[in-house]
Write an enzyme that holds these catalytic residues in place. Sequence first.
Site, mmCIF file in Angstrom:
data_model
loop_
_atom_site.group_PDB
_atom_site.id
_atom_site.type_symbol
_atom_site.label_atom_id
_atom_site.label_comp_id
_atom_site.label_asym_id
_atom_site.label_seq_id
_atom_site.Cartn_x
_atom_site.Cartn_y
_atom_site.Cartn_z
ATOM 1 N N ASP A 13 0.915 -0.744 -0.283
ATOM 2 C CA ASP A 13 0.223 -0.195 0.178
ATOM 3 C C ASP A 13 1.026 1.025 -0.131
ATOM 4 O OD1 ASP A 13 -1.909 -1.600 -0.130
ATOM 5 O OD2 ASP A 13 -3.082 -0.993 2.176
ATOM 6 N N GLY A 39 -3.363 -5.334 0.731
ATOM 7 C CA GLY A 39 -4.103 -6.024 -0.197
ATOM 8 C C GLY A 39 -4.812 -6.583 0.898
ATOM 9 N N GLY A 41 -6.143 -9.946 0.821
ATOM 10 C CA GLY A 41 -5.720 -11.288 1.412
ATOM 11 C C GLY A 41 -4.862 -11.298 2.325
ATOM 12 N N ASN A 182 -19.757 -5.357 2.142
ATOM 13 C CA ASN A 182 -19.804 -4.042 2.739
ATOM 14 C C ASN A 182 -21.422 -3.758 1.757
ATOM 15 O OD1 ASN A 182 -18.980 -2.637 0.031
ATOM 16 N ND2 ASN A 182 -17.111 -1.955 1.443
ATOM 17 N N GLY A 244 -12.357 -3.481 6.875
ATOM 18 C CA GLY A 244 -13.568 -4.728 6.616
ATOM 19 C C GLY A 244 -12.561 -5.906 6.803
ATOM 20 N N ASP A 245 -11.609 -5.617 6.353
ATOM 21 C CA ASP A 245 -10.842 -6.676 6.698
ATOM 22 C C ASP A 245 -10.198 -7.079 8.046
ATOM 23 O OD1 ASP A 245 -10.311 -7.123 3.782
ATOM 24 O OD2 ASP A 245 -8.599 -5.434 3.972
HETATM 25 P P1 ATP Z 1 -12.495 -0.712 4.026
HETATM 26 O O1 ATP Z 1 -13.233 -1.177 2.693
HETATM 27 O O2 ATP Z 1 -12.528 0.388 4.638
HETATM 28 O O3 ATP Z 1 -11.596 -1.700 5.362
HETATM 29 P P2 ATP Z 1 -15.088 -1.347 4.906
HETATM 30 O O4 ATP Z 1 -16.151 -0.894 3.687
HETATM 31 O O5 ATP Z 1 -15.381 -2.982 3.648
HETATM 32 O O6 ATP Z 1 -14.106 -1.029 5.564
HETATM 33 P P3 ATP Z 1 -16.914 -1.181 6.450
HETATM 34 O O7 ATP Z 1 -17.683 -1.616 6.447
HETATM 35 O O8 ATP Z 1 -16.604 0.282 6.276
HETATM 36 O O9 ATP Z 1 -15.988 -2.263 5.627
HETATM 37 O O10 ATP Z 1 -16.397 -1.680 8.100
HETATM 38 C C1 ATP Z 1 -16.586 -2.873 8.643
HETATM 39 C C2 ATP Z 1 -16.792 -2.529 10.038
HETATM 40 O O11 ATP Z 1 -15.701 -1.265 11.005
HETATM 41 C C3 ATP Z 1 -18.304 -2.264 10.402
HETATM 42 O O12 ATP Z 1 -18.883 -3.110 9.742
HETATM 43 C C4 ATP Z 1 -18.231 -2.053 11.868
HETATM 44 O O13 ATP Z 1 -18.193 -2.744 12.642
HETATM 45 C C5 ATP Z 1 -16.383 -1.064 11.594
HETATM 46 N N1 ATP Z 1 -16.877 0.415 11.190
HETATM 47 C C6 ATP Z 1 -16.079 0.734 10.178
HETATM 48 N N2 ATP Z 1 -16.269 2.156 10.716
HETATM 49 C C7 ATP Z 1 -16.713 2.167 11.825
HETATM 50 C C8 ATP Z 1 -16.683 3.811 12.577
HETATM 51 N N3 ATP Z 1 -16.221 5.015 11.386
HETATM 52 N N4 ATP Z 1 -17.057 3.514 13.405
HETATM 53 C C9 ATP Z 1 -16.935 1.934 14.422
HETATM 54 N N5 ATP Z 1 -17.169 1.200 13.747
HETATM 55 C C10 ATP Z 1 -16.550 1.470 12.110
#
Ligand code: ATP
Length: 295
Positions: A13, A39, A41, A182, A244-245
Amino acid sequence: MSSVVVLGSANLDLVVRQPRLPQPGETMFGSSFTTVPGGKGLNQAIAAARTGAEVVFLGAVGRDAFGTQLREALQADGVATEGLIGVDVPTGTAHIAVLGDGENSIVIVPGANAAVRQLDKASRVTITRARYLVAQLERPLDLVSEAFALARAAGVRTVLTPAPAQPLEPLLLENTDILIPNSGEACALAGLDDDRDAAAALSSMAGLVVMTRGPRGATVAQGGGILFDVAPRVVEAVDTTGAGDTFAGVLVARLSLGESLERALHAATVAASIAVTRPGASTSMPTWTQVEALL
Ligand code: ATP
């Protein structure tokens, strides 16, 4: 037998912090630049390993300095890297803009991640001996589909993070025990505007859907309907890269260690909330001791 096998991407990254995205043709100043192993993974493998799971990584990097850096990063967190293949294509890179509000924009150059399209014999054996197989969509779709079919036939539980979003053949979803999109990915995959409707629809194909909803927490769906929502832990986000990861890696790690779905979801939520308060992706992921202290 290994607990968790992650078939996925490893990128370096290249992270720039900047107030906003520049307009086409505009040049602007950023405030910092760092390189971080990443990444989806690699991130999920590290999140799972920090949470106490035994993790094997199946990936591909170039025979270059970035590739060495990624291999060493995985090993430093105790991830087994015998399945990280060296190829004659540059290591993948992700060009990440972290904006003033903590949101991020990402361009990925897959490089070595796209170079291997079939499982080799050793990888097939590794998968069939796993408890969980975890994949994302930053490796060739054929490879992921082959691995999931193999895992399903061998009774290995399969977990898919469908990112970046793209159309999927129904068989891959049918071979998925836990789908972790997501909101945006769920809507794109289901072709629906409402994310909860999308999660419900997807759960009529995949076994269980755990849809992450950023600061709104997560929603779990099964058999075509919503099962329950998972409340977020409220924090002040500085960088959501890797949230998300972290969530996916911790969820699978806790499940592989025999924890219930509810407890594993709670751990994943707390871990992800810690990750968003720290900069970077793999660098922001907490250890199990740090998560446990907040449970
Ligand atoms: P990214 O692509 O940024 O890694 P993503 O879009 O795959 O993330 P998100 O749904 O944004 O995944 O976030 C995953 C989890 O992280 C959410 O289900 C939540 O539990 C936590 N999370 C994300 N953003 C926040 C936040 N601003 N405050 C608290 N928890 C958060």
